[in-house]
Design a protein around this motif. Structure first.
Motif, mmCIF file in Angstrom:
data_model
loop_
_atom_site.group_PDB
_atom_site.id
_atom_site.type_symbol
_atom_site.label_atom_id
_atom_site.label_comp_id
_atom_site.label_asym_id
_atom_site.label_seq_id
_atom_site.Cartn_x
_atom_site.Cartn_y
_atom_site.Cartn_z
ATOM 1 N N GLY A 573 38.557 60.843 15.570
ATOM 2 C CA GLY A 573 39.607 62.268 15.667
ATOM 3 C C GLY A 573 39.850 63.048 14.472
ATOM 4 O O GLY A 573 40.606 63.826 14.601
ATOM 5 N N GLU A 574 38.698 62.594 14.316
ATOM 6 C CA GLU A 574 38.570 64.296 13.275
ATOM 7 C C GLU A 574 37.811 65.735 13.280
ATOM 8 O O GLU A 574 36.492 65.492 13.163
ATOM 9 C CB GLU A 574 38.417 63.961 11.943
ATOM 10 N N GLN A 575 38.815 66.277 14.608
ATOM 11 C CA GLN A 575 37.978 67.436 15.000
ATOM 12 C C GLN A 575 37.212 69.002 14.126
ATOM 13 O O GLN A 575 36.725 69.351 14.111
ATOM 14 C CB GLN A 575 38.087 67.851 15.953
ATOM 15 N N GLN A 576 38.481 69.248 12.660
ATOM 16 C CA GLN A 576 38.313 69.509 12.213
ATOM 17 C C GLN A 576 36.841 68.915 10.980
ATOM 18 O O GLN A 576 36.932 70.057 9.847
ATOM 19 C CB GLN A 576 39.391 70.097 11.115
ATOM 20 N N ALA A 577 36.593 68.192 10.716
ATOM 21 C CA ALA A 577 35.833 67.732 10.484
ATOM 22 C C ALA A 577 34.171 68.078 10.904
ATOM 23 O O ALA A 577 33.582 68.059 10.132
ATOM 24 C CB ALA A 577 35.426 66.142 9.832
#
Length: 631
Positions: A573-577
């Motif tokens: 759930g870490e799209q910004q990564a």
């Protein structure tokens, strides 16, 4: 405009798949390109080559609206090259283009060749058209034996292709993808249900019934070797009596050479992988599901729909592989791309099947998740809150971690080949001695599991505990969770120990003849190394460190740069990564480009013939290609 529409690619091959009954061939036929595998390759010995079929090129054609008649063109001998996008000699070329298109000249008929005031965009268009016309004419004039039939994705109209069920067409692909996606979704559900029911029974129900409260608490840890050695024995017996199950390397080999996987491998793979996973080996269900669904996809293609073109059958095999991983990961795009990327060492080479494979993956995902009741979404929460944004420093950090991960992967590769040498010198790599091989590998797996419980199983559920440095009591399957010495991963040094131990466990699981996938195991090892890194550099976000390390190690081994990044960011759930994780994946891919691990990942032998132009049709056409290469 001279070009009335876009240039449309053609796909397929005239080569037919044999109608012979499937046999339990543990080695696909050897092709002519002479590629040889290292005998120490992961799960693969002997020769491995690409498809030896010279497929026709994916040439371009003019739309029916273009009033152009192919005519003979001559080789240029003066100022320029009559190639793709090049400035051609004005004299003969313009006369020729006027003769076939009635277009007025855009530069003097006898000009010197390069004129700064002319419309060079139009010149480029004319040159491209000229090359197309030349190839068309030469193919029409070539002997029939020099031209292999092609399979277009669009032939006449959607309705006519649908009514005729034209081979390789879009309507046919839609129907077969729906069938393969449904079949593979049901198969994945059955496999998943049996596996998790067995895990629950062996690691939870039986201990609660017969061990907890009945044995001395100091003896609880003996349940690990009891189950571990029993499953190692059963894994070896499966190989001896049911036959070779195959593995990921073998699946890739068959995709290249035969375009399908024999159904004879399905039952051995189901049994061997089940026992391997139940015994706590560091391999997961992903590779068995890929092999099983690939076999089912090829079976549906060849037996149900009677497909005989090799590249069409390969497309349906890839549909099955994509469906398996899309369903298992819960990420239709990432899982499907993984199935396509893993066949090659540097990107997707069976690119013409990408869209249909992803569509089949979407169908399989829906069927599997609907039957199992599993949600579609992230499964890990590494830290709260999630990363709010990304910045250039994250990309540079990801690139740095990518180098570290590539170094870890190189160490693992060196270790694994040495371990395989030991097993080979002991004569344990032949199937007749699979029981002894399994017991030896199981010994290391059991020992590590008793000392460091985090190393047991494939890591999908252990990833959360490792990445958050949670108490060992949160481990999903192993009982007792404390192991022999009550190990807890509560510091950077212990995180490093878990990462190293996990890498060792993966190597001995593979060397021991266990069957399964190492995607999640490498993810879990990467999470441990990421936590160790954050103890040294606390300024690095935990999410970024764990995901980048996991991606870089996995990409270095599996060569799946794009899909690994998508899967990891999706599951966490870490799209910004994503920018940082993708940077880690790319750097590790480049850093290990000359360190092939899965030896059956080879260059597609018909790759040239799948591009816009190719070599080797006939002398006249070859001359055109030589001109193009001169640019």
């Amino acid at each position: 405009m001279l070009l009335g529409g876009l240039l449309s690619p053609l796909t397929g091959t005239g080569t037919k798949v044999s109608d012979e009954e499937e046999t339990d061939d543990t080695s696909c036929s050897t092709a002519t390109n002479g590629t040889t595998n290292n005998q120490k390759a992961l799960n693969s010995n002997g020769k491995s080559t690409g498809d030896d079929i010279n497929q026709p090129h994916e040439s371009a054609f003019l739309s029916a609206a273009d009033p152009v008649t192919p005519v003979e063109s001559t080789r240029s001998s003066v100022n320029g090259i009559d190639g793709y996008g090049a400035i051609a000699p004005p004299g003969n070329f313009v006369k020729h283009m006027e003769s076939v298109s009635n277009l007025p000249p855009i530069f003097p008929v006898d000009g010197p060749g390069f004129f700064p005031d002319y419309d060079y965009d139009m010149v480029g268009t004319l040159n491209r058209t000229h090359s197309i016309l030349r190839m068309q004419h030469l193919e029409e004039e070539s002997p029939k034996s020099c031209i292999k039939p092609t399979l277009r994705k669009t032939h006449l109209s959607f309705w006519e292709d649908a009514m005729n069920f034209t081979e390789g067409s879009i309507p046919q692909s839609i129907v077969i993808a729906l069938c393969i996606g449904t079949v593979c979704g049901v198969a994945a559900f059955l496999y998943y249900s049996i596996l998790f029911a067995a895990l629950e029974f062996i690691w939870h129900t039986l201990p609660e019934l017969y061990i907890i409260g009945k044995w001395s608490e100091n003896l609880y840890v003996l349940w690990i070797p009891i189950v571990g050695f029993t499953m190692a024995l059963l894994t070896g017996l499966t190989v001896v009596f049911l036959g070779e199950p195959g593995d990921l390397a073998y699946t890739i080999k068959c995709v290249h050479e035969k375009a399908y996987i024999s159904m004879n491998h399905v039952v051995p793979m189901v049994c061997a992988s089940m026992f391997s996973i139940l015994g706590g080996g560091s391999l997961g269900p992903e590779a068995p599901l890929v092999a099983i669904c690939a076999a089912l996809g090829g079976f549906v293609s060849r037996r149900v729909f009677k497909q005989r073109s090799r590249n069409v059958v390969r497309k349906h095999t890839l549909m099955g592989m994509a469906g398996a991983l899309a369903a298992f990961f819960g990420s239709p795009l990432g899982g499907s791309l993984f199935a396509l990327e893993v066949n090659s060492r540097f990107g997707i080479e069976y690119f013409e099947h990408t869209v249909e494979a992803i569509f089949s993956g979407e169908v399989c995902l829906v069927v599997f998740r609907a039957l199992s009741g599993l949600p579609i979404g992230s499964i890990w929460i590494i830290a709260k809150p999630t990363l709010a944004s990304a910045n250039p420093v994250d990309v540079l950090t990801g690139a740095f971690i990518g180098l570290l991960g590539a170094g870890v992967a190189a160490c693992f590769s060196s270790l694994h080949f040495k371990v395989m040498d030991v097993f080979g010198n002991m004569g344990l790599l032949v199937n007749s001695r699979a029981v002894y091989r399994g017991l030896l590998g199981g010994s290391v797996i059991v020992l590590l599991g008793m000392l460091i419980p985090h190393t047991m199983f494939w890591g999908e559920f252990e990833f959360q505990t490792i990445a958050t440095m949670a108490p060992a009591a949160n481990l999903e399957f192993i009982r007792p969770t404390s192991g022999l010495i009550g190990f807890e991963m509560d510091s950077g040094w212990k995180a490093l120990i878990v990462g190293i131990a996990k890498i060792i466990a993966i190597s001995f699981t593979v060397a021991g003849g266990y069957r399964g996938g190492f995607i999640f195991p490498f993810f879990a090892a990467g999470a441990a190394f990421g936590r160790a890194l954050t103890s040294v550099f606390p300024g690095i976000p935990v999410q970024l460190a764990c995901l980048c390390f996991a991606a870089s190690i996995n990409v270095s081994i599996t060569r799946t740069c794009l899909s690994s990044s998508i899967i990891l960011c999706y599951l966490s759930g870490e799209q910004q990564a994503m920018p940082g994780v993708l940077a880690a994946s790319l750097v590790s891919l480049f850093a290990t480009s000359y360190m092939p691990f899965i030896k059956t990942q080879i260059v597609r032998s018909d790759l040239d013939s799948s591009l816009f132009y190719m070599k080797g049709r006939d002398k006249g056409l070859q001359d055109s290609y030589n001109d193009l290469e001169a640019l």
